[in-house]
Design an enzyme around this catalytic site. Structure first.
Site, PDB file in Angstrom:
ATOM      1  N   HIS A   1       0.839  -1.194   0.000  1.00  0.00           N
ATOM      2  CA  HIS A   1       0.000   0.000   0.000  1.00  0.00           C
ATOM      3  C   HIS A   1       0.875   1.247   0.000  1.00  0.00           C
ATOM      4  O   HIS A   1       1.795   1.385   0.798  1.00  0.00           O
ATOM      5  CB  HIS A   1      -0.908  -0.005   1.231  1.00  0.00           C
TER       6      HIS A   1
ATOM      7  N   ARG B   1       7.657  18.426 -15.035  1.00  0.00           N
ATOM      8  CA  ARG B   1       8.505  17.391 -15.654  1.00  0.00           C
ATOM      9  C   ARG B   1       9.621  16.892 -14.735  1.00  0.00           C
ATOM     10  O   ARG B   1       9.773  15.680 -14.540  1.00  0.00           O
ATOM     11  CB  ARG B   1       9.091  17.946 -16.955  1.00  0.00           C
TER      12      ARG B   1
END
Length: 143
Positions: free
Chosen positions: A22, A109
Site C-alpha cells: 500500500h 517534468r
C-alpha cells in the site's frame, strides 16, 4: 497462460504488482522516458501502448484512496494546463477501469522524474505519444 487475466500481464509484471505494498508507486512510461537510468526495477513492454498497460494494471491493482492524487502525469513543458490526448485517455481508463475513479493530477517534468526514480518500478512501454507517462499509487485490497 492463466484464465481471467489480461495477457499483457507478464510473469514479471504480475510479480512486481503483487510485491508492491500500500502506497507504493509504479510508473507506466512512454518510449522516450529514461527508464533504464531512472528505474529501481525496470519492466520492458516494447510495442505495447501505455494506455493498454494502464488498463491491464488497473484491472487487478487498486488505486490508493488515502491520498488526493493517486494518479500523476507529466505536465507539458511551457504549458502546464495542456492536456495531451494520451493523458485524456489515461483519465478515461481510470474512470472506467479503476475501483477508485480518481482525477489525474499533473506534475512538473523534473518533479515527475524525481518521483519516478523513487517509484517501486517503471514499466517502459512502446508508447509513441508524447507525455504518455503516468504514476499510479497502489491502494489496499479490502477484506
Amino acid at each position: 497462460m492463466l484464465r481471467g487475466l489480461n495477457p499483457l500481464l507478464s510473469p514479471d509484471l504480475l510479480h512486481t504488482l503483487a510485491s508492491m505494498g500500500h502506497g507504493d508507486e509504479i510508473v507506466i512510461a512512454d518510449a522516450n522516458f529514461p527508464g533504464t537510468s531512472s528505474a529501481r526495477r525496470l519492466i520492458r513492454m516494447d510495442g505495447v501502448s501505455a494506455t493498454d498497460v494502464l488498463r491491464a494494471v488497473l484491472e487487478i491493482m487498486p488505486l490508493d484512496t488515502f491520498v488526493p492524487d493517486p494518479a500523476l502525469t507529466m505536465q507539458v513543458v511551457d504549458d502546464p494546463e495542456a492536456i495531451p490526448d494520451v493523458v485524456a485517455r489515461f483519465q478515461q481508463i481510470i474512470e472506467t477501469t479503476a475501483d477508485y475513479p480518481a482525477t489525474v493530477t499533473g506534475l512538473e517534468r523534473h518533479a515527475f522524474y524525481d518521483r519516478a526514480r523513487a517509484a517501486f518500478a517503471v514499466i517502459q512501454t512502446g508508447e509513441t505519444r508524447l507525455y504518455g507517462n503516468i504514476i499510479v499509487k497502489k491502494g489496499v485490497v479490502a477484506p
